[in-house]
Design a protein around this motif. Sequence first.
Motif, short mmCIF file in Angstrom:
data_model
loop_
_atom_site.label_atom_id
_atom_site.label_comp_id
_atom_site.label_asym_id
_atom_site.label_seq_id
_atom_site.Cartn_x
_atom_site.Cartn_y
_atom_site.Cartn_z
N GLY A 400 0.78 -1.23 0.00
CA GLY A 400 0.00 0.00 0.00
C GLY A 400 0.81 1.28 0.00
N THR A 401 1.77 1.41 -0.93
CA THR A 401 2.55 2.64 -1.06
C THR A 401 2.13 3.37 -2.33
OG1 THR A 401 4.44 1.58 0.00
CG2 THR A 401 4.87 3.63 -1.17
N LEU A 402 1.95 4.68 -2.21
CA LEU A 402 1.64 5.54 -3.35
C LEU A 402 2.86 6.38 -3.69
CD1 LEU A 402 -0.22 6.93 -5.43
CD2 LEU A 402 -0.97 8.45 -3.58
N TYR A 403 3.29 6.31 -4.97
CA TYR A 403 4.34 7.17 -5.52
C TYR A 403 3.63 8.17 -6.43
CZ TYR A 403 6.97 3.07 -3.98
OH TYR A 403 7.48 2.01 -3.24
N ASP A 404 3.41 9.37 -5.94
CA ASP A 404 2.49 10.32 -6.55
C ASP A 404 3.26 11.54 -7.07
OD1 ASP A 404 -0.23 11.38 -7.00
OD2 ASP A 404 0.23 12.76 -5.36
N GLN A 405 3.23 11.74 -8.39
CA GLN A 405 3.86 12.91 -9.01
C GLN A 405 5.35 13.03 -8.67
OE1 GLN A 405 0.94 16.02 -7.66
NE2 GLN A 405 0.80 16.42 -9.85
N LEU A 406 6.06 11.93 -8.69
CA LEU A 406 7.50 11.97 -8.45
C LEU A 406 8.22 12.28 -9.77
CD1 LEU A 406 8.08 8.84 -6.18
CD2 LEU A 406 7.28 11.13 -5.55
N ARG A 407 9.33 12.99 -9.64
CA ARG A 407 10.24 13.22 -10.76
C ARG A 407 11.58 12.58 -10.39
NH1 ARG A 407 8.26 17.03 -14.37
NH2 ARG A 407 10.34 17.21 -15.28
N VAL A 408 11.98 11.57 -11.13
CA VAL A 408 13.13 10.77 -10.76
C VAL A 408 14.12 10.73 -11.92
CG1 VAL A 408 13.94 8.51 -9.98
CG2 VAL A 408 11.70 9.35 -9.24
N ASP A 409 15.34 11.21 -11.70
CA ASP A 409 16.42 11.02 -12.67
C ASP A 409 16.98 9.61 -12.50
OD1 ASP A 409 16.06 13.60 -13.48
OD2 ASP A 409 17.86 14.40 -12.52
N ALA A 433 2.04 3.85 -8.81
CA ALA A 433 2.83 4.96 -9.35
C ALA A 433 1.89 5.82 -10.17
CB ALA A 433 3.96 4.43 -10.22
N TYR A 434 1.80 7.10 -9.82
CA TYR A 434 0.77 7.96 -10.42
C TYR A 434 1.40 9.23 -10.97
CZ TYR A 434 -3.81 10.15 -10.99
OH TYR A 434 -4.94 10.74 -11.51
N CYS A 436 4.08 9.87 -12.55
CA CYS A 436 5.49 10.03 -12.23
C CYS A 436 6.29 10.26 -13.52
CB CYS A 436 6.03 8.80 -11.50
SG CYS A 436 5.33 8.56 -9.86
N VAL A 437 7.33 11.07 -13.43
CA VAL A 437 8.23 11.36 -14.54
C VAL A 437 9.55 10.66 -14.26
CG1 VAL A 437 9.40 13.15 -15.85
CG2 VAL A 437 7.09 13.57 -14.96
N THR A 438 9.94 9.74 -15.12
CA THR A 438 11.11 8.90 -14.86
C THR A 438 11.94 8.76 -16.14
OG1 THR A 438 10.15 6.78 -15.54
CG2 THR A 438 9.65 7.54 -13.31
N GLU A 439 13.15 8.23 -16.00
CA GLU A 439 13.89 7.77 -17.16
C GLU A 439 13.34 6.43 -17.64
OE1 GLU A 439 18.04 7.71 -16.26
OE2 GLU A 439 18.22 9.89 -16.21
N GLY A 440 12.87 5.63 -16.71
CA GLY A 440 12.26 4.35 -17.03
C GLY A 440 11.53 3.82 -15.83
N TYR A 441 10.49 3.01 -16.06
CA TYR A 441 9.74 2.44 -14.95
C TYR A 441 9.29 1.04 -15.30
CZ TYR A 441 5.47 3.88 -17.50
OH TYR A 441 4.48 4.05 -18.44
N ARG A 442 9.26 0.20 -14.27
CA ARG A 442 8.83 -1.19 -14.42
C ARG A 442 7.77 -1.47 -13.37
NH1 ARG A 442 13.51 -3.73 -14.40
NH2 ARG A 442 13.56 -4.00 -16.67
N ILE A 443 6.63 -1.96 -13.81
CA ILE A 443 5.51 -2.26 -12.91
C ILE A 443 5.17 -3.73 -13.07
CG2 ILE A 443 3.17 -1.61 -12.23
CD1 ILE A 443 5.15 0.71 -12.08
N GLN A 444 5.41 -4.52 -12.04
CA GLN A 444 5.12 -5.94 -12.09
C GLN A 444 3.98 -6.29 -11.13
OE1 GLN A 444 9.04 -7.66 -11.26
NE2 GLN A 444 9.44 -7.83 -13.44
N ALA A 449 -1.97 -10.10 -5.53
CA ALA A 449 -2.04 -8.65 -5.34
C ALA A 449 -1.90 -7.96 -6.69
CB ALA A 449 -0.94 -8.18 -4.37
N HIS A 450 -1.91 -6.64 -6.66
CA HIS A 450 -1.69 -5.84 -7.86
C HIS A 450 -0.64 -4.79 -7.57
CE1 HIS A 450 -5.21 -7.32 -10.08
NE2 HIS A 450 -5.95 -7.14 -8.99
N ASN A 451 -0.01 -4.28 -8.62
CA ASN A 451 0.66 -2.99 -8.63
C ASN A 451 0.15 -2.23 -9.84
OD1 ASN A 451 2.43 -3.09 -6.33
ND2 ASN A 451 3.77 -4.48 -7.46
N TRP A 452 -0.01 -0.90 -9.70
CA TRP A 452 -0.59 -0.08 -10.75
C TRP A 452 0.35 1.06 -11.13
CZ3 TRP A 452 -3.31 -1.53 -6.35
CH2 TRP A 452 -4.49 -2.27 -6.52
#
Length: 490
Positions: A400-409, A433-434, A436-444, A449-452
Amino acid sequence: MTAALFALTPVASPAQGAPSTTAAPRVNWLGMNGDKLAYGRDAQGNRVPDYSYAGYRGGGVPLPAVPARVTVPAPSGQDDTAALQQAIDTASALPPDAQGFRGAVRLGPGRYRIGGTLRVTASGVVIRGSGGATVLAADGARSRTLITFGAKSSYGVVGTPARVTDDYVPVGSGTLTLSSTAGLSVGDAVVVERPTTQAWIDAIGMKGIFTPDWSLRFERRITAISGNRITLDIPLTNALEQQYTQATVYRYTFPRISQVGLENLSADGGAMTAAPDYSSTFYNAALWEFNAVEDSWVSNVVANRFGGAGQTALGPQSRRVSVLRTQMLDMVTTDSSARSNAYLLQGQQNLVQDCRVTATKVHAFTTYGRQAGPNVFSRCTAELVQTTYDSGGHQRWGSGTLYDQLRVDGTLLLVNNGTRGSGHGWSDANSTAYNCVTEGYRIQGPPTAHNWSFGCTGTLLDNSDGEVVSPGKPVLPASLYDQQLADRTS
Protein backbone atom coordinates in the motif's frame (compact mmCIF):
# COMPACT_ATOMS: atom_id res chain seq x y z
CA MET A 1 -23.86 10.80 -13.91
CA THR A 2 -22.03 7.89 -15.47
CA ALA A 3 -18.44 7.53 -14.30
CA ALA A 4 -15.80 8.25 -16.94
CA LEU A 5 -13.06 5.72 -16.25
CA PHE A 6 -9.56 5.33 -17.64
CA ALA A 7 -9.24 2.03 -19.47
CA LEU A 8 -6.43 -0.35 -18.66
CA THR A 9 -3.72 -0.21 -21.34
CA PRO A 10 -2.12 -3.67 -21.39
CA VAL A 11 0.21 -3.00 -24.34
CA ALA A 12 2.30 0.16 -24.64
CA SER A 13 3.38 1.83 -27.84
CA PRO A 14 6.81 0.82 -29.16
CA ALA A 15 8.25 4.16 -28.07
CA GLN A 16 7.33 3.35 -24.49
CA GLY A 17 8.57 -0.24 -24.41
CA ALA A 18 6.39 -3.33 -24.13
CA PRO A 19 5.07 -5.08 -21.02
CA SER A 20 4.78 -8.81 -20.62
CA THR A 21 2.70 -10.67 -23.19
CA THR A 22 0.55 -12.03 -20.35
CA ALA A 23 -2.31 -9.53 -20.28
CA ALA A 24 -4.19 -8.90 -17.05
CA PRO A 25 -8.00 -8.90 -17.08
CA ARG A 26 -9.30 -5.66 -18.50
CA VAL A 27 -10.45 -3.49 -15.62
CA ASN A 28 -11.28 0.21 -15.61
CA TRP A 29 -9.48 0.96 -12.39
CA LEU A 30 -9.86 4.73 -11.91
CA GLY A 31 -11.76 7.67 -13.30
CA MET A 32 -13.89 10.65 -12.38
CA ASN A 33 -17.59 10.62 -11.56
CA GLY A 34 -18.38 14.31 -11.56
CA ASP A 35 -15.80 15.88 -9.25
CA LYS A 36 -14.98 12.67 -7.37
CA LEU A 37 -12.96 9.56 -8.14
CA ALA A 38 -14.70 6.36 -9.16
CA TYR A 39 -13.07 2.95 -8.71
CA GLY A 40 -13.20 -0.23 -10.73
CA ARG A 41 -12.71 -3.65 -9.15
CA ASP A 42 -11.34 -6.98 -10.26
CA ALA A 43 -13.29 -10.23 -10.02
CA GLN A 44 -12.42 -10.60 -6.31
CA GLY A 45 -13.43 -7.04 -5.44
CA ASN A 46 -9.92 -5.56 -5.14
CA ARG A 47 -9.47 -1.89 -6.04
CA VAL A 48 -6.85 0.82 -5.95
CA PRO A 49 -6.40 1.64 -2.22
CA ASP A 50 -7.39 4.94 -0.65
CA TYR A 51 -4.02 6.39 0.31
CA SER A 52 -5.43 9.65 1.69
CA TYR A 53 -5.19 8.56 5.32
CA ALA A 54 -1.41 9.10 5.28
CA GLY A 55 -0.04 12.04 7.22
CA TYR A 56 -0.31 13.89 10.51
CA ARG A 57 -3.49 12.89 12.37
CA GLY A 58 -4.64 10.81 9.45
CA GLY A 59 -4.16 13.27 6.61
CA GLY A 60 -5.55 16.68 5.74
CA VAL A 61 -4.87 18.23 9.15
CA PRO A 62 -2.62 21.35 9.18
CA LEU A 63 0.51 21.16 11.29
CA PRO A 64 0.12 23.03 14.58
CA ALA A 65 2.02 26.15 15.62
CA VAL A 66 3.40 25.10 19.01
CA PRO A 67 4.37 27.96 21.37
CA ALA A 68 8.08 28.19 22.24
CA ARG A 69 8.68 27.41 25.92
CA VAL A 70 12.45 26.89 26.06
CA THR A 71 15.17 28.94 24.34
CA VAL A 72 18.59 27.42 23.68
CA PRO A 73 21.65 29.64 24.28
CA ALA A 74 23.66 30.73 21.25
CA PRO A 75 26.12 28.16 19.88
CA SER A 76 29.21 27.82 22.05
CA GLY A 77 31.68 27.06 19.28
CA GLN A 78 32.28 23.70 20.98
CA ASP A 79 30.17 20.56 21.31
CA ASP A 80 26.61 21.77 22.08
CA THR A 81 25.08 18.30 22.60
CA ALA A 82 24.69 18.71 26.37
CA ALA A 83 23.11 22.16 26.13
CA LEU A 84 20.65 21.04 23.46
CA GLN A 85 19.73 17.88 25.35
CA GLN A 86 19.21 19.88 28.54
CA ALA A 87 16.79 22.18 26.69
CA ILE A 88 14.91 19.18 25.31
CA ASP A 89 14.74 17.61 28.79
CA THR A 90 13.50 20.88 30.27
CA ALA A 91 10.69 21.05 27.73
CA SER A 92 9.93 17.36 28.30
CA ALA A 93 9.36 18.03 32.00
CA LEU A 94 6.72 20.72 31.36
CA PRO A 95 3.05 19.79 31.76
CA PRO A 96 1.23 19.24 28.46
CA ASP A 97 -1.52 21.65 27.46
CA ALA A 98 -5.02 20.62 26.38
CA GLN A 99 -3.71 19.68 22.91
CA GLY A 100 -0.89 17.57 24.34
CA PHE A 101 1.92 20.05 23.66
CA ARG A 102 4.61 20.80 26.21
CA GLY A 103 6.24 23.39 24.00
CA ALA A 104 8.84 24.12 21.37
CA VAL A 105 12.57 24.28 22.02
CA ARG A 106 13.73 27.31 20.06
CA LEU A 107 17.21 27.51 18.57
CA GLY A 108 18.59 30.82 17.40
CA PRO A 109 20.78 31.45 14.36
CA GLY A 110 24.21 29.84 14.30
CA ARG A 111 25.96 26.52 13.96
CA TYR A 112 25.21 24.10 16.81
CA ARG A 113 27.78 21.30 16.92
CA ILE A 114 26.47 17.87 17.93
CA GLY A 115 29.06 15.33 19.00
CA GLY A 116 26.53 12.72 20.15
CA THR A 117 22.86 11.97 19.56
CA LEU A 118 19.92 14.09 20.75
CA ARG A 119 16.94 12.14 22.07
CA VAL A 120 13.30 13.20 22.29
CA THR A 121 11.45 10.74 24.52
CA ALA A 122 8.39 12.71 25.69
CA SER A 123 5.27 13.70 23.80
CA GLY A 124 4.53 17.28 22.88
CA VAL A 125 8.11 18.52 22.33
CA VAL A 126 9.13 20.33 19.13
CA ILE A 127 12.65 21.33 18.06
CA ARG A 128 12.43 24.57 16.09
CA GLY A 129 15.16 26.57 14.41
CA SER A 130 15.18 30.12 13.15
CA GLY A 131 15.17 29.09 9.51
CA GLY A 132 18.18 28.21 7.39
CA ALA A 133 20.44 30.29 9.63
CA THR A 134 20.10 27.57 12.30
CA VAL A 135 22.42 24.66 11.52
CA LEU A 136 22.71 21.37 13.38
CA ALA A 137 26.20 20.17 12.48
CA ALA A 138 27.65 16.74 13.15
CA ASP A 139 30.80 17.09 15.25
CA GLY A 140 33.25 14.21 15.16
CA ALA A 141 34.20 11.59 12.59
CA ARG A 142 31.70 8.91 13.62
CA SER A 143 28.60 7.74 11.77
CA ARG A 144 25.40 8.04 13.80
CA THR A 145 21.89 9.50 13.88
CA LEU A 146 21.84 13.07 15.15
CA ILE A 147 18.28 13.06 16.53
CA THR A 148 16.05 10.16 17.56
CA PHE A 149 12.37 10.49 18.41
CA GLY A 150 10.79 7.88 20.64
CA ALA A 151 12.00 4.46 21.73
CA LYS A 152 11.21 0.93 20.58
CA SER A 153 7.84 -0.53 21.52
CA SER A 154 5.83 -3.71 21.11
CA TYR A 155 2.21 -4.75 20.62
CA GLY A 156 0.25 -5.98 23.59
CA VAL A 157 -2.93 -7.97 22.93
CA VAL A 158 -5.95 -6.95 25.01
CA GLY A 159 -8.60 -9.62 25.39
CA THR A 160 -9.04 -12.60 23.09
CA PRO A 161 -8.38 -12.14 19.36
CA ALA A 162 -11.40 -12.77 17.15
CA ARG A 163 -10.96 -14.73 13.93
CA VAL A 164 -11.86 -13.17 10.59
CA THR A 165 -14.33 -15.66 9.10
CA ASP A 166 -14.73 -14.16 5.61
CA ASP A 167 -13.33 -16.38 2.88
CA TYR A 168 -11.82 -13.30 1.24
CA VAL A 169 -11.59 -9.63 2.21
CA PRO A 170 -10.44 -7.60 -0.80
CA VAL A 171 -8.06 -4.65 -0.94
CA GLY A 172 -10.04 -1.48 -0.30
CA SER A 173 -12.56 -3.11 2.02
CA GLY A 174 -13.09 -1.96 5.59
CA THR A 175 -15.80 -4.43 6.61
CA LEU A 176 -14.98 -7.78 8.25
CA THR A 177 -16.97 -10.69 9.65
CA LEU A 178 -15.60 -12.02 12.94
CA SER A 179 -16.07 -15.19 14.93
CA SER A 180 -17.33 -12.93 17.73
CA THR A 181 -17.59 -9.23 18.50
CA ALA A 182 -17.78 -9.81 22.24
CA GLY A 183 -15.58 -7.33 24.04
CA LEU A 184 -15.44 -4.96 21.06
CA SER A 185 -17.09 -1.55 20.92
CA VAL A 186 -17.45 1.26 18.42
CA GLY A 187 -14.46 3.54 18.84
CA ASP A 188 -12.04 0.78 19.87
CA ALA A 189 -8.55 0.89 18.43
CA VAL A 190 -7.81 -2.54 17.00
CA VAL A 191 -5.18 -4.43 15.04
CA VAL A 192 -6.12 -6.52 12.04
CA GLU A 193 -3.29 -9.04 11.95
CA ARG A 194 -2.52 -11.03 8.82
CA PRO A 195 0.15 -13.67 9.59
CA THR A 196 2.53 -14.82 6.89
CA THR A 197 2.25 -18.54 6.22
CA GLN A 198 4.24 -20.97 4.13
CA ALA A 199 1.17 -21.60 1.98
CA TRP A 200 1.03 -17.93 1.00
CA ILE A 201 4.81 -17.76 0.49
CA ASP A 202 4.55 -20.70 -1.91
CA ALA A 203 1.61 -19.08 -3.72
CA ILE A 204 3.57 -15.89 -4.46
CA GLY A 205 6.69 -17.75 -5.53
CA MET A 206 8.83 -16.73 -2.57
CA LYS A 207 9.75 -20.17 -1.24
CA GLY A 208 13.29 -20.02 0.12
CA ILE A 209 13.22 -16.19 0.02
CA PHE A 210 10.51 -15.23 2.52
CA THR A 211 10.04 -17.00 5.86
CA PRO A 212 6.73 -17.36 7.78
CA ASP A 213 7.84 -15.39 10.84
CA TRP A 214 6.12 -12.02 10.38
CA SER A 215 2.71 -10.42 10.04
CA LEU A 216 1.09 -7.38 8.51
CA ARG A 217 -0.57 -5.46 11.36
CA PHE A 218 -3.12 -2.87 10.28
CA GLU A 219 -3.91 -0.40 13.07
CA ARG A 220 -7.50 0.71 12.70
CA ARG A 221 -10.51 1.96 14.66
CA ILE A 222 -13.99 0.40 14.72
CA THR A 223 -16.65 2.76 13.39
CA ALA A 224 -19.65 0.39 13.37
CA ILE A 225 -20.71 -3.05 14.63
CA SER A 226 -23.65 -5.07 13.31
CA GLY A 227 -23.87 -8.57 14.73
CA ASN A 228 -20.50 -10.13 14.00
CA ARG A 229 -19.68 -7.57 11.31
CA ILE A 230 -17.40 -4.64 12.04
CA THR A 231 -16.54 -1.60 9.93
CA LEU A 232 -13.10 0.00 10.14
CA ASP A 233 -12.17 3.64 9.72
CA ILE A 234 -9.49 2.93 7.08
CA PRO A 235 -9.80 0.31 4.33
CA LEU A 236 -7.18 -2.42 4.13
CA THR A 237 -4.28 -2.24 1.68
CA ASN A 238 -3.83 -6.02 1.49
CA ALA A 239 -6.34 -8.80 1.00
CA LEU A 240 -7.16 -11.28 3.76
CA GLU A 241 -7.32 -14.74 2.18
CA GLN A 242 -8.74 -17.59 4.24
CA GLN A 243 -7.07 -20.16 1.97
CA TYR A 244 -3.62 -18.83 2.91
CA THR A 245 -3.85 -17.38 6.40
CA GLN A 246 -6.05 -16.88 9.46
CA ALA A 247 -6.40 -13.17 10.14
CA THR A 248 -7.51 -11.95 13.56
CA VAL A 249 -8.76 -8.70 15.12
CA TYR A 250 -7.90 -7.59 18.63
CA ARG A 251 -7.72 -4.56 20.87
CA TYR A 252 -4.17 -3.63 21.67
CA THR A 253 -1.69 -1.50 23.53
CA PHE A 254 1.32 -0.02 21.82
CA PRO A 255 3.07 2.75 23.78
CA ARG A 256 4.10 5.64 21.57
CA ILE A 257 4.96 9.27 21.99
CA SER A 258 3.08 11.81 19.88
CA GLN A 259 2.95 15.46 18.84
CA VAL A 260 6.72 15.82 18.41
CA GLY A 261 8.36 17.70 15.59
CA LEU A 262 11.48 19.07 13.93
CA GLU A 263 11.15 22.27 11.93
CA ASN A 264 12.69 25.35 10.35
CA LEU A 265 16.40 24.57 10.31
CA SER A 266 19.22 23.03 8.31
CA ALA A 267 21.77 20.34 9.12
CA ASP A 268 25.24 19.30 8.00
CA GLY A 269 26.57 15.75 8.30
CA GLY A 270 29.88 16.39 6.57
CA ALA A 271 32.04 15.70 9.62
CA MET A 272 30.87 12.09 9.72
CA THR A 273 32.29 11.40 6.27
CA ALA A 274 35.80 11.48 7.78
CA ALA A 275 35.12 8.37 9.86
CA PRO A 276 37.82 5.77 9.13
CA ASP A 277 35.13 3.12 8.59
CA TYR A 278 32.73 5.40 6.67
CA SER A 279 32.69 3.09 3.64
CA SER A 280 30.89 0.47 5.75
CA THR A 281 29.04 2.71 8.23
CA PHE A 282 27.68 5.48 6.00
CA TYR A 283 24.24 3.84 6.42
CA ASN A 284 24.27 5.10 10.00
CA ALA A 285 25.10 8.73 9.10
CA ALA A 286 21.54 10.05 9.31
CA LEU A 287 19.84 13.21 10.49
CA TRP A 288 16.85 11.73 12.31
CA GLU A 289 14.94 8.57 13.09
CA PHE A 290 11.36 8.11 14.27
CA ASN A 291 10.71 4.99 16.33
CA ALA A 292 7.43 4.43 18.22
CA VAL A 293 5.97 7.82 17.30
CA GLU A 294 2.61 8.94 15.94
CA ASP A 295 0.90 12.18 14.91
CA SER A 296 4.18 14.03 14.46
CA TRP A 297 6.11 15.86 11.76
CA VAL A 298 9.22 17.27 10.14
CA SER A 299 8.85 20.46 8.11
CA ASN A 300 11.06 23.01 6.38
CA VAL A 301 14.34 21.19 6.99
CA VAL A 302 17.34 21.12 4.64
CA ALA A 303 20.01 18.47 5.26
CA ASN A 304 23.41 18.46 3.58
CA ARG A 305 26.08 15.76 3.24
CA PHE A 306 24.50 12.90 5.12
CA GLY A 307 24.75 9.33 3.88
CA GLY A 308 22.46 7.28 6.06
CA ALA A 309 19.95 4.57 5.33
CA GLY A 310 16.97 6.86 5.25
CA GLN A 311 17.56 10.52 5.80
CA THR A 312 13.90 10.63 6.67
CA ALA A 313 13.90 7.36 8.55
CA LEU A 314 10.28 6.77 9.54
CA GLY A 315 10.76 3.43 11.23
CA PRO A 316 8.46 0.40 11.23
CA GLN A 317 6.78 1.51 14.47
CA SER A 318 5.95 5.03 13.28
CA ARG A 319 2.44 6.05 12.32
CA ARG A 320 0.75 9.17 10.95
CA VAL A 321 3.97 11.18 10.54
CA SER A 322 4.25 13.97 7.93
CA VAL A 323 7.55 15.03 6.36
CA LEU A 324 6.83 18.26 4.48
CA ARG A 325 8.97 20.65 2.44
CA THR A 326 12.36 19.05 3.08
CA GLN A 327 15.57 18.66 1.09
CA MET A 328 18.33 16.06 1.36
CA LEU A 329 21.24 17.47 -0.63
CA ASP A 330 24.62 16.16 -1.74
CA MET A 331 24.33 12.82 0.04
CA VAL A 332 27.73 11.21 0.59
CA THR A 333 27.75 7.48 -0.04
CA THR A 334 30.44 5.07 -1.26
CA ASP A 335 31.03 2.59 -4.04
CA SER A 336 29.57 -0.24 -1.97
CA SER A 337 27.37 -2.60 -4.01
CA ALA A 338 24.54 -1.87 -1.57
CA ARG A 339 22.99 1.55 -1.78
CA SER A 340 21.77 4.00 0.81
CA ASN A 341 18.23 5.35 0.99
CA ALA A 342 17.43 9.04 0.84
CA TYR A 343 13.75 9.00 1.88
CA LEU A 344 12.70 5.78 3.61
CA LEU A 345 9.07 5.07 4.55
CA GLN A 346 8.08 2.29 6.91
CA GLY A 347 5.31 2.07 9.47
CA GLN A 348 1.83 3.06 8.31
CA GLN A 349 -0.08 6.20 7.36
CA ASN A 350 3.15 8.12 6.83
CA LEU A 351 3.53 10.92 4.29
CA VAL A 352 6.55 12.49 2.57
CA GLN A 353 5.52 15.47 0.45
CA ASP A 354 7.28 18.27 -1.46
CA CYS A 355 10.79 16.92 -0.99
CA ARG A 356 14.03 16.99 -2.99
CA VAL A 357 17.15 14.84 -3.00
CA THR A 358 20.44 15.23 -4.82
CA ALA A 359 22.83 12.32 -4.63
CA THR A 360 24.58 9.55 -6.48
CA LYS A 361 23.91 5.83 -6.25
CA VAL A 362 20.96 5.86 -3.85
CA HIS A 363 17.45 4.55 -3.55
CA ALA A 364 15.77 7.95 -3.64
CA PHE A 365 12.22 7.15 -2.45
CA THR A 366 11.80 3.67 -1.02
CA THR A 367 10.29 1.36 1.59
CA TYR A 368 11.86 -1.47 3.56
CA GLY A 369 8.90 -3.81 3.53
CA ARG A 370 6.50 -5.62 5.83
CA GLN A 371 4.66 -2.34 6.40
CA ALA A 372 0.89 -2.40 6.39
CA GLY A 373 0.25 0.93 4.66
CA PRO A 374 -1.05 3.20 3.43
CA ASN A 375 2.12 5.28 2.95
CA VAL A 376 2.68 8.10 0.46
CA PHE A 377 5.46 9.88 -1.41
CA SER A 378 4.00 12.93 -3.15
CA ARG A 379 5.43 15.75 -5.29
CA CYS A 380 9.07 14.81 -4.67
CA THR A 381 12.08 15.20 -6.94
CA ALA A 382 15.28 13.14 -7.16
CA GLU A 383 18.20 14.68 -9.01
CA LEU A 384 20.78 11.92 -9.07
CA VAL A 385 24.11 13.32 -10.14
CA GLN A 386 26.86 11.36 -11.91
CA THR A 387 25.16 7.98 -11.57
CA THR A 388 21.44 7.38 -11.84
CA TYR A 389 19.73 4.95 -9.53
CA ASP A 390 16.22 3.90 -8.55
CA SER A 391 13.12 4.46 -6.47
CA GLY A 392 10.37 2.05 -5.40
CA GLY A 393 9.95 -0.62 -2.75
CA HIS A 394 13.25 -2.13 -1.66
CA GLN A 395 12.26 -5.45 -0.14
CA ARG A 396 9.73 -7.84 1.41
CA TRP A 397 6.17 -6.98 0.48
CA GLY A 398 5.71 -3.31 1.29
CA SER A 399 1.93 -3.08 1.07
CA GLY A 400 0.00 0.00 0.00
CA THR A 401 2.55 2.64 -1.06
CA LEU A 402 1.64 5.54 -3.35
CA TYR A 403 4.34 7.17 -5.52
CA ASP A 404 2.49 10.32 -6.55
CA GLN A 405 3.86 12.91 -9.01
CA LEU A 406 7.50 11.97 -8.45
CA ARG A 407 10.24 13.22 -10.76
CA VAL A 408 13.13 10.77 -10.76
CA ASP A 409 16.42 11.02 -12.67
CA GLY A 410 16.54 7.26 -12.76
CA THR A 411 14.13 4.35 -12.65
CA LEU A 412 10.97 3.69 -10.65
CA LEU A 413 10.63 -0.03 -9.92
CA LEU A 414 7.60 -1.78 -8.41
CA VAL A 415 8.99 -5.26 -8.87
CA ASN A 416 10.04 -8.67 -7.64
CA ASN A 417 13.67 -8.28 -6.55
CA GLY A 418 14.02 -12.03 -6.15
CA THR A 419 17.20 -13.17 -4.41
CA ARG A 420 18.94 -9.82 -4.78
CA GLY A 421 20.43 -8.33 -1.63
CA SER A 422 19.45 -10.37 1.40
CA GLY A 423 16.60 -11.98 -0.51
CA HIS A 424 14.32 -9.01 -1.09
CA GLY A 425 11.63 -10.77 -3.12
CA TRP A 426 8.40 -8.96 -3.95
CA SER A 427 9.07 -5.42 -2.77
CA ASP A 428 5.78 -3.65 -3.55
CA ALA A 429 2.24 -4.95 -3.35
CA ASN A 430 -0.97 -3.00 -3.96
CA SER A 431 1.19 0.04 -4.63
CA THR A 432 0.60 2.76 -7.22
CA ALA A 433 2.83 4.96 -9.35
CA TYR A 434 0.77 7.96 -10.42
CA ASN A 435 1.81 10.63 -12.95
CA CYS A 436 5.49 10.03 -12.23
CA VAL A 437 8.23 11.36 -14.54
CA THR A 438 11.11 8.90 -14.86
CA GLU A 439 13.89 7.77 -17.16
CA GLY A 440 12.26 4.35 -17.03
CA TYR A 441 9.74 2.44 -14.95
CA ARG A 442 8.83 -1.19 -14.42
CA ILE A 443 5.51 -2.26 -12.91
CA GLN A 444 5.12 -5.94 -12.09
CA GLY A 445 2.07 -7.71 -10.73
CA PRO A 446 2.61 -9.97 -7.72
CA PRO A 447 0.48 -13.10 -7.32
CA THR A 448 -2.46 -12.44 -4.91
CA ALA A 449 -2.04 -8.65 -5.34
CA HIS A 450 -1.69 -5.84 -7.86
CA ASN A 451 0.66 -2.99 -8.63
CA TRP A 452 -0.59 -0.08 -10.75
CA SER A 453 0.77 2.81 -12.75
CA PHE A 454 -1.28 5.66 -14.15
CA GLY A 455 0.04 8.32 -16.49
CA CYS A 456 3.74 7.71 -15.87
CA THR A 457 6.28 8.88 -18.45
CA GLY A 458 9.67 7.51 -19.41
CA THR A 459 10.49 4.17 -20.97
CA LEU A 460 8.13 1.43 -19.87
CA LEU A 461 10.65 -1.32 -19.14
CA ASP A 462 10.27 -4.94 -20.14
CA ASN A 463 8.50 -7.49 -17.93
CA SER A 464 6.00 -4.85 -16.83
CA ASP A 465 3.10 -7.25 -16.37
CA GLY A 466 1.34 -5.13 -13.73
CA GLU A 467 -1.62 -2.83 -14.31
CA VAL A 468 -0.24 -0.13 -16.65
CA VAL A 469 -2.68 2.64 -17.50
CA SER A 470 -2.00 5.48 -19.97
CA PRO A 471 1.76 4.95 -20.37
CA GLY A 472 3.53 8.07 -21.57
CA LYS A 473 0.49 10.30 -21.15
CA PRO A 474 -0.38 11.94 -17.80
CA VAL A 475 -3.92 11.52 -16.52
CA LEU A 476 -6.37 13.66 -14.58
CA PRO A 477 -6.63 14.44 -11.73
CA ALA A 478 -3.00 15.56 -11.45
CA SER A 479 -2.48 14.09 -7.95
CA LEU A 480 -4.12 10.91 -6.70
CA TYR A 481 -3.31 11.71 -3.06
CA ASP A 482 -4.77 15.22 -3.28
CA GLN A 483 -7.91 14.01 -5.03
CA GLN A 484 -8.50 11.13 -2.62
CA LEU A 485 -8.01 13.49 0.31
CA ALA A 486 -10.46 16.01 -1.16
CA ASP A 487 -13.01 13.27 -1.81
CA ARG A 488 -12.79 12.03 1.77
CA THR A 489 -12.74 15.36 3.59
CA SER A 490 -15.07 17.53 1.49
